[in-house]
Design an enzyme around this catalytic site. Sequence first.
Site, PDB file in Angstrom:
ATOM      1  N   CYS A 140      -4.350  -2.874  -1.584  1.00 27.16           N
ATOM      2  CA  CYS A 140      -3.430  -1.808  -1.967  1.00 27.16           C
ATOM      3  C   CYS A 140      -2.479  -2.329  -3.035  1.00 27.16           C
ATOM      4  CB  CYS A 140      -2.654  -1.301  -0.755  1.00 27.16           C
ATOM      5  SG  CYS A 140      -1.622  -2.549   0.056  1.00 27.16           S
TER       6      CYS A 140
ATOM      7  N   HIS B 145       1.280 -13.530   0.632  1.00 25.91           N
ATOM      8  CA  HIS B 145       0.863 -12.611  -0.433  1.00 25.91           C
ATOM      9  C   HIS B 145       1.680 -12.881  -1.695  1.00 25.91           C
ATOM     10  CE1 HIS B 145      -0.201  -9.149  -2.672  1.00 25.91           C
ATOM     11  NE2 HIS B 145       0.514  -8.231  -2.055  1.00 25.91           N
TER      12      HIS B 145
ATOM     13  N   CYS C 223       0.405  -5.769  -7.075  1.00 25.78           N
ATOM     14  CA  CYS C 223      -0.349  -6.605  -6.125  1.00 25.78           C
ATOM     15  C   CYS C 223      -1.785  -6.858  -6.556  1.00 25.78           C
ATOM     16  CB  CYS C 223      -0.364  -5.964  -4.746  1.00 25.78           C
ATOM     17  SG  CYS C 223       1.213  -5.301  -4.219  1.00 25.78           S
TER      18      CYS C 223
END
Length: 390
Positions: free
Chosen positions: A376, A346, A95
């Site tokens: 995160c 995302h 991510c």
Amino acid sequence: MTTLSPKDVVIVDGVRTAMGKSKNGMFRNVRADSMSAELVRALVKRNDFDTNEVEDIIWGCVNQTLEQGMNIGRNIGLLADIPKTAGGQTVNRLCGSSMQALHTAAAQIMTNQGDVFIIGGVEHMGHVGMMHGIDINPEASKHYAKASNMMGLTAEMLGRMNGITREQQDEFGYESHRRAWAATQAGRFDNEIIGIEGHDAEGRLQLCTVDEVIRPDTSMESLAKLRPVFDPANGTVTAATSSALSDGASAMLVMSAQKAKDLGLKPRARIRSMAIAGCDAAIMGYGPVPATQKALKRAGLTVEDMQTIELNEAFAAQGLSVLKALNLLDKRDIINVNGGAIALGHPLGCSGARITVTLLNAMEQMDTEIGLATMCIGLGQGISTVIERV
């Protein structure tokens, strides 16, 4: 505003695509490398600089296969007609990939390994599924909890550990959509979104300039009706309090302060500090806490000094847990002021640079000087960047 030193790493500009739904969304017929190249071309045109100065293109991407394979970073440079003398690489920190691209470029500038970099990231989750081609080591469960590979269950764990209620999560998700739609209507995304051609629901070609994932009609009542999706029997995390699967790309132009001066370009911000930190994979969403603590210490700042914050909303339970640990629950008015990933989506490799670009625009709109971008990372990491307007 701060005085720049020649080797300060400055952000000259940052842009992104609108975020498209991954299921039958507006970018369903657009490739990841094509939308990235369009974005790079727009970034170059908007800043009108000599691309022969570019040292490297550094692109974040998580699932590097199919159209996202074969070093998409290099392919993007070639598709965007960046001189062949510039390099191209693709980085993967799940991510945090495109924020890592920013950190990599910054480190090279700081150590005299180049002065001008185009960084960014992309993920087309509609074309390349999150688990496509993934083969997890069967022995991994000897080293970390098997559920650590299931991001929703890690969010459930964090929520239980921190006493985050279902109602708190629903309110967090509702507020993300409310803020994102308000920002859209007020034109607060206009400076960061570059229109990319896609298709509407009927298949007609259109210029995509509005985030498709936002749900303007979201209400607390509608959210309360949803069932938990990852732990149906005892859970609190729903689809509406999780970041949406989406398609999108982001890009930034970064360089040394001296090179920006030489090229006649006006920096918008400088990087004050950067940090990576690890944590237990079973609570991967906690990663922003130690990463932010590191970054703040390196900058000689405290969390109270942060005037605007962008926290990637992987899940409401995760975001609220991080805010609780950093003593920021009562500062929601400076956090994700234009909504977050629950509303915007995302796209994994895109998000790090996306939230940094959104942070910079929010800081300019609010006339604040110091900001934090943090997120995160799956399997237990966090990444943070502190920036300062110049």
